[in-house]
Structures are given as structure tokens and as C-alpha cells.
Design a protein around this motif. Structure first.
Motif, PDB file in Angstrom:
ATOM      1  N   PHE A   1      44.397  38.453  36.526  1.00 48.81           N
ATOM      2  CA  PHE A   1      43.543  38.124  37.668  1.00 48.81           C
ATOM      3  C   PHE A   1      42.383  37.241  37.242  1.00 48.81           C
ATOM      4  O   PHE A   1      42.077  36.227  37.886  1.00 48.81           O
ATOM      5  CB  PHE A   1      43.005  39.410  38.301  1.00 48.81           C
ATOM      6  N   ASN A   2      41.733  37.603  36.170  1.00 51.83           N
ATOM      7  CA  ASN A   2      40.557  36.852  35.736  1.00 51.83           C
ATOM      8  C   ASN A   2      40.931  35.461  35.219  1.00 51.83           C
ATOM      9  O   ASN A   2      40.176  34.504  35.403  1.00 51.83           O
ATOM     10  CB  ASN A   2      39.802  37.650  34.673  1.00 51.83           C
ATOM     11  N   HIS A   3      42.105  35.339  34.580  1.00 55.28           N
ATOM     12  CA  HIS A   3      42.573  33.997  34.198  1.00 55.28           C
ATOM     13  C   HIS A   3      42.745  33.123  35.429  1.00 55.28           C
ATOM     14  O   HIS A   3      42.352  31.941  35.438  1.00 55.28           O
ATOM     15  CB  HIS A   3      43.918  34.104  33.470  1.00 55.28           C
ATOM     16  N   LEU A   4      43.340  33.689  36.467  1.00 52.12           N
ATOM     17  CA  LEU A   4      43.594  32.925  37.692  1.00 52.12           C
ATOM     18  C   LEU A   4      42.289  32.504  38.363  1.00 52.12           C
ATOM     19  O   LEU A   4      42.157  31.375  38.853  1.00 52.12           O
ATOM     20  CB  LEU A   4      44.442  33.757  38.652  1.00 52.12           C
ATOM     21  N   ILE A   5      41.328  33.416  38.389  1.00 54.47           N
ATOM     22  CA  ILE A   5      40.038  33.092  39.007  1.00 54.47           C
ATOM     23  C   ILE A   5      39.367  31.951  38.250  1.00 54.47           C
ATOM     24  O   ILE A   5      38.841  31.004  38.851  1.00 54.47           O
ATOM     25  CB  ILE A   5      39.145  34.349  39.044  1.00 54.47           C
ATOM     26  N   ARG A   6      39.408  32.031  36.926  1.00 55.09           N
ATOM     27  CA  ARG A   6      38.811  30.950  36.129  1.00 55.09           C
ATOM     28  C   ARG A   6      39.531  29.627  36.398  1.00 55.09           C
ATOM     29  O   ARG A   6      38.894  28.572  36.514  1.00 55.09           O
ATOM     30  CB  ARG A   6      38.918  31.289  34.639  1.00 55.09           C
ATOM     31  N   GLY A   7      40.857  29.707  36.459  1.00 52.91           N
ATOM     32  CA  GLY A   7      41.618  28.482  36.679  1.00 52.91           C
ATOM     33  C   GLY A   7      41.301  27.822  38.006  1.00 52.91           C
ATOM     34  O   GLY A   7      41.056  26.608  38.070  1.00 52.91           O
ATOM     35  N   HIS A   8      41.287  28.617  39.087  1.00 55.45           N
ATOM     36  CA  HIS A   8      40.956  28.050  40.396  1.00 55.45           C
ATOM     37  C   HIS A   8      39.531  27.496  40.415  1.00 55.45           C
ATOM     38  O   HIS A   8      39.268  26.451  41.035  1.00 55.45           O
ATOM     39  CB  HIS A   8      41.117  29.118  41.479  1.00 55.45           C
ATOM     40  N   ALA A   9      38.624  28.205  39.757  1.00 56.21           N
ATOM     41  CA  ALA A   9      37.233  27.751  39.740  1.00 56.21           C
ATOM     42  C   ALA A   9      37.104  26.417  39.001  1.00 56.21           C
ATOM     43  O   ALA A   9      36.419  25.501  39.466  1.00 56.21           O
ATOM     44  CB  ALA A   9      36.358  28.818  39.086  1.00 56.21           C
ATOM     45  N   LYS A  10      37.784  26.288  37.866  1.00 59.36           N
ATOM     46  CA  LYS A  10      37.728  25.035  37.119  1.00 59.36           C
ATOM     47  C   LYS A  10      38.341  23.884  37.899  1.00 59.36           C
ATOM     48  O   LYS A  10      37.896  22.734  37.774  1.00 59.36           O
ATOM     49  CB  LYS A  10      38.458  25.197  35.781  1.00 59.36           C
TER      50      LYS A  10
ATOM     51  N   LEU B   1      39.510  37.565  44.042  1.00 60.23           N
ATOM     52  CA  LEU B   1      38.453  38.546  43.788  1.00 60.23           C
ATOM     53  C   LEU B   1      38.447  39.646  44.851  1.00 60.23           C
ATOM     54  O   LEU B   1      38.227  40.822  44.552  1.00 60.23           O
ATOM     55  CB  LEU B   1      37.091  37.855  43.735  1.00 60.23           C
ATOM     56  N   ASN B   2      38.698  39.275  46.092  1.00 64.85           N
ATOM     57  CA  ASN B   2      38.763  40.269  47.164  1.00 64.85           C
ATOM     58  C   ASN B   2      39.934  41.222  46.964  1.00 64.85           C
ATOM     59  O   ASN B   2      39.818  42.426  47.219  1.00 64.85           O
ATOM     60  CB  ASN B   2      38.878  39.575  48.522  1.00 64.85           C
ATOM     61  N   ILE B   3      41.070  40.687  46.490  1.00 76.39           N
ATOM     62  CA  ILE B   3      42.229  41.541  46.198  1.00 76.39           C
ATOM     63  C   ILE B   3      41.879  42.536  45.098  1.00 76.39           C
ATOM     64  O   ILE B   3      42.188  43.731  45.183  1.00 76.39           O
ATOM     65  CB  ILE B   3      43.438  40.679  45.790  1.00 76.39           C
ATOM     66  N   MET B   4      41.208  42.036  44.061  1.00 78.54           N
ATOM     67  CA  MET B   4      40.799  42.916  42.964  1.00 78.54           C
ATOM     68  C   MET B   4      39.871  44.010  43.453  1.00 78.54           C
ATOM     69  O   MET B   4      40.002  45.179  43.069  1.00 78.54           O
ATOM     70  CB  MET B   4      40.115  42.090  41.871  1.00 78.54           C
ATOM     71  N   SER B   5      38.934  43.628  44.313  1.00 78.02           N
ATOM     72  CA  SER B   5      37.976  44.602  44.826  1.00 78.02           C
ATOM     73  C   SER B   5      38.681  45.686  45.645  1.00 78.02           C
ATOM     74  O   SER B   5      38.387  46.874  45.499  1.00 78.02           O
ATOM     75  CB  SER B   5      36.920  43.885  45.680  1.00 78.02           C
ATOM     76  N   ARG B   6      39.636  45.276  46.488  1.00 83.62           N
ATOM     77  CA  ARG B   6      40.362  46.251  47.309  1.00 83.62           C
ATOM     78  C   ARG B   6      41.188  47.203  46.468  1.00 83.62           C
ATOM     79  O   ARG B   6      41.341  48.373  46.806  1.00 83.62           O
ATOM     80  CB  ARG B   6      41.271  45.524  48.306  1.00 83.62           C
TER      81      ARG B   6
ATOM     82  N   ILE C   1      40.275  46.908  40.835  1.00 81.80           N
ATOM     83  CA  ILE C   1      40.513  46.291  39.529  1.00 81.80           C
ATOM     84  C   ILE C   1      39.219  45.639  39.055  1.00 81.80           C
ATOM     85  O   ILE C   1      38.661  44.799  39.753  1.00 81.80           O
ATOM     86  CB  ILE C   1      41.630  45.245  39.611  1.00 81.80           C
ATOM     87  N   PRO C   2      38.715  46.003  37.902  1.00 87.95           N
ATOM     88  CA  PRO C   2      37.452  45.413  37.426  1.00 87.95           C
ATOM     89  C   PRO C   2      37.595  43.933  37.116  1.00 87.95           C
ATOM     90  O   PRO C   2      38.640  43.464  36.657  1.00 87.95           O
ATOM     91  CB  PRO C   2      37.140  46.221  36.153  1.00 87.95           C
ATOM     92  N   SER C   3      36.517  43.206  37.385  1.00 95.60           N
ATOM     93  CA  SER C   3      36.507  41.761  37.152  1.00 95.60           C
ATOM     94  C   SER C   3      35.623  41.430  35.956  1.00 95.60           C
ATOM     95  O   SER C   3      34.825  42.246  35.507  1.00 95.60           O
ATOM     96  CB  SER C   3      35.997  41.033  38.398  1.00 95.60           C
ATOM     97  N   ASP C   4      35.761  40.205  35.462  1.00 95.36           N
ATOM     98  CA  ASP C   4      34.933  39.728  34.358  1.00 95.36           C
ATOM     99  C   ASP C   4      33.754  38.941  34.898  1.00 95.36           C
ATOM    100  O   ASP C   4      33.876  38.206  35.888  1.00 95.36           O
ATOM    101  CB  ASP C   4      35.744  38.821  33.431  1.00 95.36           C
ATOM    102  N   ALA C   5      32.597  39.077  34.234  1.00100.40           N
ATOM    103  CA  ALA C   5      31.391  38.375  34.679  1.00100.40           C
ATOM    104  C   ALA C   5      31.573  36.863  34.611  1.00100.40           C
ATOM    105  O   ALA C   5      31.129  36.132  35.502  1.00100.40           O
ATOM    106  CB  ALA C   5      30.208  38.804  33.818  1.00100.40           C
ATOM    107  N   ASP C   6      32.256  36.387  33.558  1.00101.09           N
ATOM    108  CA  ASP C   6      32.379  34.935  33.429  1.00101.09           C
ATOM    109  C   ASP C   6      33.280  34.346  34.508  1.00101.09           C
ATOM    110  O   ASP C   6      33.144  33.174  34.878  1.00101.09           O
ATOM    111  CB  ASP C   6      32.882  34.561  32.041  1.00101.09           C
ATOM    112  N   ALA C   7      34.219  35.162  35.045  1.00103.58           N
ATOM    113  CA  ALA C   7      35.052  34.682  36.147  1.00103.58           C
ATOM    114  C   ALA C   7      34.185  34.437  37.379  1.00103.58           C
ATOM    115  O   ALA C   7      34.333  33.429  38.085  1.00103.58           O
ATOM    116  CB  ALA C   7      36.157  35.681  36.456  1.00103.58           C
ATOM    117  N   TYR C   8      33.257  35.357  37.644  1.00100.98           N
ATOM    118  CA  TYR C   8      32.325  35.171  38.761  1.00100.98           C
ATOM    119  C   TYR C   8      31.416  33.971  38.517  1.00100.98           C
ATOM    120  O   TYR C   8      31.112  33.203  39.433  1.00100.98           O
ATOM    121  CB  TYR C   8      31.479  36.427  38.943  1.00100.98           C
ATOM    122  N   THR C   9      30.979  33.822  37.284  1.00102.57           N
ATOM    123  CA  THR C   9      30.107  32.691  36.963  1.00102.57           C
ATOM    124  C   THR C   9      30.791  31.369  37.274  1.00102.57           C
ATOM    125  O   THR C   9      30.204  30.471  37.893  1.00102.57           O
ATOM    126  CB  THR C   9      29.700  32.741  35.481  1.00102.57           C
ATOM    127  N   LEU C  10      32.053  31.262  36.854  1.00105.13           N
ATOM    128  CA  LEU C  10      32.804  30.036  37.132  1.00105.13           C
ATOM    129  C   LEU C  10      33.003  29.825  38.629  1.00105.13           C
ATOM    130  O   LEU C  10      32.978  28.689  39.116  1.00105.13           O
ATOM    131  CB  LEU C  10      34.158  30.098  36.423  1.00105.13           C
TER     132      LEU C  10
END
Length: 631
Positions: free
Chosen positions: A383-392, A403-408, A411-420
Motif C-alpha cells: 500500500f505504501n509503495h503505491l501511495i508513494r508511486g502515485h504521489a511521485k 489511504l482511505n482503503i487503508m484507514s477503513r 492498515i497502518p500507513s507510513d509517514a513518508d507516504a503521507y509526506t509525498l
């Protein structure tokens, strides 16, 4: 019917005569004669039989079971031997084989085998093979070896390949490969020709202790002698070759040979084991050849586990282009959605997803992962790889959806994924969405960096979203981040300028609580220069109440702007508070204020102020507050 009755009658008469002369020496023996049965009572234990009873025709097929029952119920003694001898004076091959096969224990079979020779029976190839097989299966290997090596030559019975195979298999099951090798090598000495069946047994036996070198040596010997390996030979040899990372070359040759002979391995796992060994030894080209060679075998399907091992090996070997080809092949076959297939390991799919997301192929990575999700996989790393990829790739909406899927799903997320993600929104000049993502980041327990807070506040401020920037500032201060005071000052100034005084004062109060006092003098000066007299008055009043550091010049500047705006009573009020706090102001300005108060009919306030300035009526803080209220 008459003849049957007559025969049965004669038999019963004979049995009665025998029983009279000698009670039955073997217990509970049932004689079945043409549908009739008669139970002969047990004999006296101390009385020896004097006359053997010969079984009648039709009884031979049941005698082996009777003898086996007798051996199981009584110890092997002379008395038991005599009882059997009375039952069967002469043994034939069929009866001996029946007793050997039906014996309850191998010891019983061996005792009977040794003893029956004394009755005059001559063992042949079949009975020797049977006893060797029984003893070898039950791991009575010394007895089996003695019979095969020593006894048979003495009795001039030719030894055959099957007998050695049974012994080789027995030593293999016992885990004694050195004896396997000895027996196998001696076969030519005993005049026994080794065929592929002997080699099959040999391979299987030595390869249990696991002996791959010996196996390969014999395999080469077979080829040299023109002996074609059978499926059993390959089945025995291949596992040892597949599991040894140093034997992958030999394994490939053997596999090619099997393909040429159109022989499909019964154990389909050897393909996966071979691919795994080759990937471990970094023979990635060989692993790909095995993968392609699987199509040459009947009834062999490429499973998801094969793709997983290949993709992981190719990614570890930096052969990403080939790994992507494997992924395309996997997606094209629809193997992922087959409930009968195994599940691909995280070590494989995460490497693939990480590469795709880092190289502009996040959509393909998400397509792959969503299929995995349908198989019940919720992987935080993916999940976090995908979030980083879309953000980049500046597709923050797709990242936010994940991120919404993870929240539902918790599933814990990474801070750097949110940063990106936040930075991606900022690059697209969508500061409001960036702020929403920042709030989500905080809700998930992550602390944004000082620079990220600053970037969002600056973007909102420049977009004219001052109050939204103010709320971000509030979150930053509450999280204990004390940097970025320059942008904080700009936000406070803008709030005051726009008339959001209460909000600005609330933010200043929060700053003071966190030991981050703003620059009051700068804020007052900015308001006064803009003619914001009331806003400046409220700010100074707030600062006086909390004993904040405000310069005398700021007081004078505030009074000047209040005079200019004809705010006489507010000027009088703040002046009284300034004096009550011990502040100093310009005397000439105060005198001008007194004149203005008198002119406006506020004589009482003018008198109080005059007495205060002359020192005749000093104000304390509490009285200053009352005077300000009166004003």
C-alpha cells in the motif's frame, strides 16, 4: 446329493475314529467339508500325535490361514512344529508362499521358512524372493542378506535381480547408504545383470541420504552401458539435483533429457525446486529456461508459486525488464484469481511493486495489487509503495483513495507516504487538498515535519486561505513545533487586518502557552500604519492583560492613531491601562487628549487623567480597569 451325503458321512466317521485314538493336537481347528463343519476338541498338551491327518481336497487354500493362526497363538516349539506337520505332511509351493505372506510377524515367517526345509520341501526362486522381501521390508536386513548371499549358493538356487532390489530398498529405508552401494556393486560378482530397475532402486536408496555424487556417477555409468533411465530413476535423481544450488547445471541436462524422451516427472514440485535453486545460485537464465521448458511436459501447469520465485529472483538480480515480462504473462493468464493456485509471497510482489512505483508504472502496480487484494492480501508495505508511486507521478487523488482503503481496513500507513501525498497536492497547486491530507496524516498518528507544516501554510496563505492557514498553524503549535515563526507572524497579521481579531488573539494565546511569544510591536505597527485603530487597540489591550512585552513606542503609536480616528474614549481607556501597568507615554499627547475629553464633555475622565499625569491620583491596576470600564 446322495454322493455328497455319503462322502460327508465317511469323513465324519473317519474323524471320530481318529479322535478316539488320538485327540486333536491343534486347538480349535475347523474342518470344512462340502458345506459341513466339525470342531475337534483340543488335544492333551502332554500327548504327542501318533497319526498325521492329511487335509482333504478343497482344504489346501485355507490351510495357510490356519497355520498362520497357530503360529500367532503359540510359541515356536517342537510341539507346534509337530502340530503343523500332523496337519500337513507334505508342503507344496503354493502353501508355503501362502504361509509366508500371511504370517503375522516377520519372525514367524522366518522360523517357518527355516523349518519347512526340514520337512523335505525345497525352496525355489519364488519362496526365496518372498522371504527376502518380507525381511527387507521389516528391516531384518542381516537375515535377508544372509539368505541371499550365503544360503542360496549352498542350495544351488540362482540369485536374481529382484532379490537384490528388495535388499537395496531395505537398506535405503534404514538409511544405510554404504550398504546400498556395497550390495549394488557386488551384483555383477554374483552373476546378476543390473538393469534400469536395479539402478532405480539404487538411486532412490542412496538419495534418501538424500548421496548426489554417487547418484550422478551411476547415472553416467548407465548411459555408458546403454541402459536407458526410467521414470523412477529420474524421480529418484531429480530432487537431489534440484535442491543443490551447485548442481543446477546437471539438473537442467537431466530435465532436457526427460523432455526429449517425453517423460513427465510424477513429482511436479521438482520444477519449483529447480527454479528456486537456480535463483539462489543467481543462474537466472537457467531459471527462465526451466520455466519455458515446463511447456514441453504433459499435464504440467505453471503455478503462481513459480511466477513468485521467478519474479523475486529477477528483481533481486536487477533484471527488472524480464520480471515485468513475467508479471505481464502472469496477469494475462489470470492465474492470480484462480482459487486453486497458491498465493504469491510478499517478498516477491513487494519487490515488483516497489520497482514499478519507482519507475512511473504505478498504475500497473496497482492493477497487480488489486488482484492480490481479491485473494485476501492486505499488505502495508505494498500500500505504501503505491501511495508513494502515485504521489511521485502527481496523481494524489489515487494515492488518497488508497489511504482511505487503508484507514477503513485498519492498515497502518507510513509517514513518508503521507509526506509525498501532501507534496504532490502542493505541486498541483491544490493547497486545500494538501491541508486535508496533512490532517489525515496527523489523525493517523504521524507528526509532520516543520518544513511540511511550513509548505502547507505558505501555500494556503499565498492562495488567500488565511483562516485555513491559521488552522494549520494551530495544529503545528499544538504538536510542539515551534519553528516557522515568520509565516506565523504573517498569518496573525493577515487575520488582524481582515478583522478576524478573536481568532488571531486565540492563536496568540496558544503561542504564549507554548512559550512562543509573537512580535507585538511589529503587529501593532502594521495595524497602525493601515489605520486599523480598533484592531490595534484590542491587540495592545490583550498584551497588557497578559503582561506581554510591548514597547513605549507602540503605546504612543496606538494613541496617535486613536487620536487621528477621533477615538477619544478608547484612547483614554487604553491610556489608563498603560499608566496602571506603569507604562510611559508622551506627555504632550496626553495633554492633547485631556483637551479633547473636555471639548467632548467628558470632564470627569479629563480630571482623572489630569490628576494621574500630575501624580496626585496614581492609578493601580485594578482601578485602571475600572476607569477603562467607565470609559
Amino acid at each position: 446329493m446322495a454322493s455328497i451325503s455319503s462322502s460327508a458321512g465317511k469323513t465324519l466317521a473317519l474323524l471320530k475314529t481318529l479322535n478316539t485314538r488320538n485327540p486333536n493336537p491343534f486347538p480349535s481347528l475347523l474342518l470344512h467339508v462340502h458345506g459341513f463343519c466339525s470342531e475337534i476338541p483340543p488335544a492333551d498338551a502332554d500327548q504327542e500325535p501318533t497319526m498325521p491327518i492329511r487335509p482333504m481336497r478343497g482344504e489346501a487354500e485355507k490351510l495357510d490361514k490356519t497355520i498362520c493362526h497357530m503360529m500367532a497363538q503359540r510359541p515356536w516349539t517342537t510341539r507346534l512344529q509337530n502340530s503343523i506337520r500332523n496337519l500337513v505332511p507334505n508342503f507344496d509351493q503354493a502353501l508355503v508362499l501362502g504361509v509366508l505372506r500371511g504370517a503375522h510377524l516377520p519372525d514367524h515367517a522366518l522360523c517357518f521358512f527355516r523349518w519347512v526345509e526340514k520337512t523335505g520341501f525345497r525352496h525355489d526362486r519364488d519362496t526365496y524372493l518372498e522371504i527376502i522381501s518380507i525381511l527387507a521390508r521389516k528391516l531384518m536386513l542381516n537375515h535377508a542378506r544372509c539368505i541371499l548371499i550365503d544360503d542360496m549358493p549352498k542350495r544351488a538356487v540362482d540369485r536374481e535381480e529382484d532379490m537384490f532390489i528388495e535388499l537395496i530398498q531395505g537398506y535405503g529405508r534404514a538409511g544405510i547408504p554404504q550398504e546400498v552401494v556395497k550390495i549394488f556393486k557386488k551384483m555383477p560378482e554374483f552373476g546378476v545383470v543390473r538393469t534400469s530397475r536395479s539402478y532405480d532402486a539404487f538411486f532412490k536408496a542412496i538419495l534418501r541420504r538424500d548421496k548426489v555424487d554417487d547418484g550422478l556417477h551411476l547415472f553416467t555409468e548407465m548411459r555408458a552401458k546403454g541402459i536407458r533411465a526410467s521414470e523412477r530413476t529420474y524421480a529418484a535423481l531429480m530432487p537431489g539435483l534440484c535442491d543443490d544450488t551447485e548442481r543446477t547445471g546437471e539438473a537442467r541436462k537431466v530435465l532436457d533429457e526427460m523432455a526429449e524422451r517425453r517423460m513427465t516427472p510424477k513429482d511436479k514440485s521438482i520444477f519449483l525446486r529447480m527454479i528456486s535453486s537456480m535463483c539462489k545460485s543467481e543462474d537466472l537464465d537457467g531459471a527462465m529456461e526451466v520455466h519455458r521448458a515446463m511447456k514441453r511436459f504433459r499435464d504440467v501447469t505453471v503455478d503462481l508459486s513459480h511466477y513468485g520465485v521467478l519474479i523475486e529472483g529477477l528483481c533481486n538480480g536487477k533484471k527488472y525488464d524480464v520480471a515485468v515480462e513475467m508479471l505481464d504473462e502472469l496477469l494475462g493468464k489470470g492465474v492470480l484469481l484462480n482459487p486453486q493456485s497458491s498465493v504469491i509471497e510478499p517478498s516477491a510482489y513487494n519487490l515488483m511493486i516497489e520497482y514499478l512505483c519507482g519507475n512511473g508504472l504505478t498504475n500497473k502496480a496497482e492493477e497487480f495489487f488489486r488482484l492480490l487484494m481479491k485473494r485476501g492480501i492486505d499488505d502495508k508495505v505494498a500500500f505504501n509503495h503505491l501511495i508513494r508511486g502515485h504521489a511521485k507521478e502527481e496523481k494524489p487523488e489515487s494515492a488518497y483513495e488508497l489511504l482511505n482503503i487503508m484507514s477503513r481496513r485498519g492498515i497502518p500507513s507510513d509517514a513518508d507516504a503521507y509526506t509525498l501525498l501532501v507534496e504532490s497536492y502542493l505541486k498541483k497547486r491544490e493547497p486545500a487538498d494538501a491541508r486535508t491530507a496533512l490532517d489525515s496524516m496527523i489523525e493517523q498518528g504521524h507528526l509532520p515535519s516543520s518544513s511540511l507544516f511550513r509548505s502547507v501554510m505558505v501555500a494556503l496563505f499565498e492562495d488567500g486561505r488565511v483562516q485555513t492557514a491559521s488552522r494549520v498553524m494551530k495544529s503545528m503549535i499544538e504538536k510542539g513545533v515551534k519553528e516557522n515563526m515568520d509565516i506565523v507572524h504573517k498569518i496573525l497579521d493577515a487575520l488582524l487586518m481582515r478583522g478576524h481579531v478573536e481568532e488571531a488573539l486565540g492563536r496568540i494565546s496558544l503561542l504564549l502557552m507554548n512559550s512562543c511569544a509573537p512580535d507585538f510591536d511589529s503587529l501593532v505597527a502594521s495595524l497602525c500604519d493601515s489605520g486599523k485603530a480598533i484592531e490595534a487597540l484590542k491587540l495592545v489591550d490583550f498584551g497588557l492583560e497578559r503582561d506581554c512585552n510591548i514597547s513605549f513606542a507602540s503605546f504612543d503609536r496606538l494613541l496617535d492613531v486613536l487620536y487621528s480616528a477621533s477615538k477619544i474614549l478608547p484612547a483614554y481607556s487604553i491610556l489608563c491601562k498603560i499608566k496602571a501597568k506603569g507604562g510611559v507615554v508622551d506627555t504632550k499627547g496626553c495633554e492633547a487628549l485631556i483637551e479633547s475629553l473636555v471639548a467632548g464633555g467628558h470632564t470627569k475622565q479629563a480630571d482623572i487623567l489630569s490628576r494621574t499625569l500630575s501624580g496626585k491620583n496614581p492609578l493601580d491596576e485594578r482601578r485602571g480597569k475600572k476607569v477603562a470600564v467607565d470609559a
